[in-house]
Design an enzyme around this catalytic site. Structure first.
Site, PDB file in Angstrom:
ATOM      1  N   ASN A 132       0.876  -1.171   0.000  1.00  0.00           N
ATOM      2  CA  ASN A 132       0.000   0.000   0.000  1.00  0.00           C
ATOM      3  C   ASN A 132       0.913   1.220   0.000  1.00  0.00           C
ATOM      4  O   ASN A 132       1.492   1.568   1.023  1.00  0.00           O
ATOM      5  CB  ASN A 132      -0.879  -0.045   1.264  1.00  0.00           C
ATOM      6  CG  ASN A 132      -1.689   1.216   1.462  1.00  0.00           C
ATOM      7  OD1 ASN A 132      -1.769   2.053   0.569  1.00  0.00           O
ATOM      8  ND2 ASN A 132      -2.275   1.353   2.645  1.00  0.00           N
ATOM      9  N   TRP A 133       1.043   1.845  -1.166  1.00  0.00           N
ATOM     10  CA  TRP A 133       2.005   2.955  -1.283  1.00  0.00           C
ATOM     11  C   TRP A 133       1.472   4.249  -0.674  1.00  0.00           C
ATOM     12  O   TRP A 133       2.202   5.227  -0.570  1.00  0.00           O
ATOM     13  CB  TRP A 133       2.377   3.166  -2.757  1.00  0.00           C
ATOM     14  CG  TRP A 133       3.123   2.011  -3.367  1.00  0.00           C
ATOM     15  CD1 TRP A 133       3.476   0.825  -2.757  1.00  0.00           C
ATOM     16  CD2 TRP A 133       3.618   1.916  -4.709  1.00  0.00           C
ATOM     17  NE1 TRP A 133       4.147   0.018  -3.643  1.00  0.00           N
ATOM     18  CE2 TRP A 133       4.257   0.656  -4.845  1.00  0.00           C
ATOM     19  CE3 TRP A 133       3.577   2.768  -5.815  1.00  0.00           C
ATOM     20  CZ2 TRP A 133       4.847   0.247  -6.047  1.00  0.00           C
ATOM     21  CZ3 TRP A 133       4.171   2.353  -7.004  1.00  0.00           C
ATOM     22  CH2 TRP A 133       4.806   1.101  -7.113  1.00  0.00           C
ATOM     23  N   LYS A 134       0.201   4.262  -0.313  1.00  0.00           N
ATOM     24  CA  LYS A 134      -0.422   5.455   0.290  1.00  0.00           C
ATOM     25  C   LYS A 134      -0.154   6.690  -0.585  1.00  0.00           C
ATOM     26  O   LYS A 134      -0.075   6.561  -1.801  1.00  0.00           O
ATOM     27  CB  LYS A 134       0.065   5.650   1.734  1.00  0.00           C
ATOM     28  CG  LYS A 134      -0.089   4.378   2.555  1.00  0.00           C
ATOM     29  CD  LYS A 134       0.072   4.598   4.026  1.00  0.00           C
ATOM     30  CE  LYS A 134      -0.069   3.275   4.764  1.00  0.00           C
ATOM     31  NZ  LYS A 134      -0.050   3.404   6.190  1.00  0.00           N
ATOM     32  N   HIS A 187      -9.483   1.324   4.869  1.00  0.00           N
ATOM     33  CA  HIS A 187      -8.203   1.495   5.561  1.00  0.00           C
ATOM     34  C   HIS A 187      -8.405   2.464   6.727  1.00  0.00           C
ATOM     35  O   HIS A 187      -9.191   3.410   6.626  1.00  0.00           O
ATOM     36  CB  HIS A 187      -7.141   2.031   4.594  1.00  0.00           C
ATOM     37  CG  HIS A 187      -5.780   2.022   5.195  1.00  0.00           C
ATOM     38  ND1 HIS A 187      -5.366   2.991   6.077  1.00  0.00           N
ATOM     39  CD2 HIS A 187      -4.761   1.133   5.086  1.00  0.00           C
ATOM     40  CE1 HIS A 187      -4.133   2.698   6.483  1.00  0.00           C
ATOM     41  NE2 HIS A 187      -3.743   1.579   5.888  1.00  0.00           N
ATOM     42  N   GLU A 204      -6.788   4.859   7.748  1.00  0.00           N
ATOM     43  CA  GLU A 204      -6.556   6.272   7.425  1.00  0.00           C
ATOM     44  C   GLU A 204      -7.778   6.862   6.714  1.00  0.00           C
ATOM     45  O   GLU A 204      -8.068   8.052   6.856  1.00  0.00           O
ATOM     46  CB  GLU A 204      -5.275   6.416   6.591  1.00  0.00           C
ATOM     47  CG  GLU A 204      -4.051   6.231   7.495  1.00  0.00           C
ATOM     48  CD  GLU A 204      -2.841   5.596   6.834  1.00  0.00           C
ATOM     49  OE1 GLU A 204      -2.767   5.579   5.594  1.00  0.00           O
ATOM     50  OE2 GLU A 204      -1.961   5.105   7.573  1.00  0.00           O
ATOM     51  N   GLU A 242      -5.404  -4.738  10.681  1.00  0.00           N
ATOM     52  CA  GLU A 242      -4.354  -3.729  10.874  1.00  0.00           C
ATOM     53  C   GLU A 242      -4.655  -2.941  12.152  1.00  0.00           C
ATOM     54  O   GLU A 242      -5.476  -2.017  12.135  1.00  0.00           O
ATOM     55  CB  GLU A 242      -4.346  -2.754   9.689  1.00  0.00           C
ATOM     56  CG  GLU A 242      -4.032  -3.396   8.361  1.00  0.00           C
ATOM     57  CD  GLU A 242      -3.462  -2.371   7.379  1.00  0.00           C
ATOM     58  OE1 GLU A 242      -2.348  -2.589   6.907  1.00  0.00           O
ATOM     59  OE2 GLU A 242      -4.122  -1.359   7.118  1.00  0.00           O
ATOM     60  N   GLY A 297       2.515   2.350  10.774  1.00  0.00           N
ATOM     61  CA  GLY A 297       3.508   3.408  10.617  1.00  0.00           C
ATOM     62  C   GLY A 297       4.236   3.780  11.893  1.00  0.00           C
ATOM     63  O   GLY A 297       4.928   4.789  11.948  1.00  0.00           O
ATOM     64  N   SER A 348       3.338  -1.980  10.419  1.00  0.00           N
ATOM     65  CA  SER A 348       4.784  -2.061  10.680  1.00  0.00           C
ATOM     66  C   SER A 348       5.386  -3.422  10.322  1.00  0.00           C
ATOM     67  O   SER A 348       6.333  -3.867  10.978  1.00  0.00           O
ATOM     68  CB  SER A 348       5.099  -1.684  12.128  1.00  0.00           C
ATOM     69  OG  SER A 348       4.744  -0.326  12.344  1.00  0.00           O
ATOM     70  N   GLY A 407       2.879  -1.066   4.294  1.00  0.00           N
ATOM     71  CA  GLY A 407       2.927   0.346   3.933  1.00  0.00           C
ATOM     72  C   GLY A 407       4.356   0.791   3.702  1.00  0.00           C
ATOM     73  O   GLY A 407       4.924   0.592   2.624  1.00  0.00           O
ATOM     74  N   GLY A 408       4.972   1.361   4.740  1.00  0.00           N
ATOM     75  CA  GLY A 408       6.317   1.935   4.633  1.00  0.00           C
ATOM     76  C   GLY A 408       7.333   1.021   3.948  1.00  0.00           C
ATOM     77  O   GLY A 408       8.089   1.457   3.075  1.00  0.00           O
TER      78      GLY A 408
END
Ligand code: PGA
Length: 263
Positions: free
Chosen positions: A25-27, A112, A114, A182, A188, A226, A247-248
């Site tokens: 997930n590149w956000k 998600h 976010e 999640e 993150g 994470s 993600g990251g």
């Protein structure tokens, strides 16, 4: 005596055949050139080795077409990070599931945390987005997870249960739906739940799906929050963890690839 239906393979054999999914997930990261370089790096790795999992990347909307051209013809799958419930109309700034298919996507992330936090999206809307995805033959990755306060108050299982029951629609099948657990506090932050905590929630989601769907055992359940090359192997080995939503660590070819090869 129970009759065995020989047309269907036994449940545990079908589950054994389940291929894990590692989704990036590149956000709201990567400009077009970075996105292309990242996709090209993964295509190159995947051309050399099959790590034994399905690989999905979800770039920002504006890079979907360019990344799609790069992954075209490779086994790497393409997804988006959200969709609107309607097919078209006066919804400034939104993108429909039909548009995502038109741009080359097979998957879409919905609900998600976010989106839930920044855009006030609730379970009902998330379920409608998943249905909009199914209508277009997109698979939906439906995200659920508790906040830190909810975990500290001992409400994790109740919160996740409510989210799963309300955001996974009755039309869901193991083909069109993936559930991602999640924990909000792990996203993150570099913090991850213990193996026992992840296992408890995933077992719980599995039994909820089993009680609602006849193919509940075959839904892929992803862990996200994470996940990195250092912890992926241990997390992905947990029963009822069938992949990761990253993600990251999905923003660097070597990190993401290292997670893929930890399966
Ligand atoms: P993270 O994000 O891996 O950066 O924690 C995961 C996600 O939000 O999907």
């Amino acid at each position: 005596m129970d009759m065995i239906n020989t047309d269907d393979p036994p449940n545990d054999l079908r589950v054994l055949a389940m291929r894990p999914l590692i989704a990036g997930n590149w956000k709201m990261n990567t400009l077009r050139a970075d996105a292309s370089a990242l996709a090209a790096g993964l295509v190159e790795q995947r051309a050399a080795i099959d790590p034994g999992c399905d690989i999905l990347i979800c770039p920002p909307f504006v890079s979907i077409r360019s990344v799609g051209e790069i992954v075209l013809g490779s086994p790497i799958k393409l997804g988006a990070q959200d969709c609107h419930v309607e097919v078209s109309g006066a919804h400034t700034g939104d993108v429909s599931a039909e548009m995502l298919v038109d741009a080359g996507c097979n998957f879409v992330i919905v609900g998600h945390s976010e989106r839930r936090t920044n855009h006030g999206e609730g379970d009902k809307l998330v379920g409608e987005k998943a249905k909009a995805a199914f209508i277009q033959s997109l698979s939906a990755i439906i995200c659920v997870g508790e906040s830190l306060d909810e975990r500290n108050e001992g409400k994790t299982l109740a919160v996740v249960e409510e989210q799963v029951s309300k955001s996974v629609p009755a039309e869901a099948t193991a083909e069109n739906t993936i559930v991602a657990y999640e924990p909000v506090w792990a996203i993150g932050t570099g913090l991850t739940p213990t193996i026992e905590q992840i296992s408890e929630v995933h077992d719980n989601i599995r039994s909820l799906l089993n009680s609602r769907f006849k193919d509940g055992e075959e839904f892929r359940l992803l862990y996200g929050g994470s996940m990195n090359p250092g912890n992926a192997g241990e997390i992905l080995a947990i029963k009822n963890v069938n992949g990761g939503l990253v993600g990251g660590a999905s923003l660097k070819v070597e990190d993401f690839w290292s997670i893929c090869t930890s399966v």
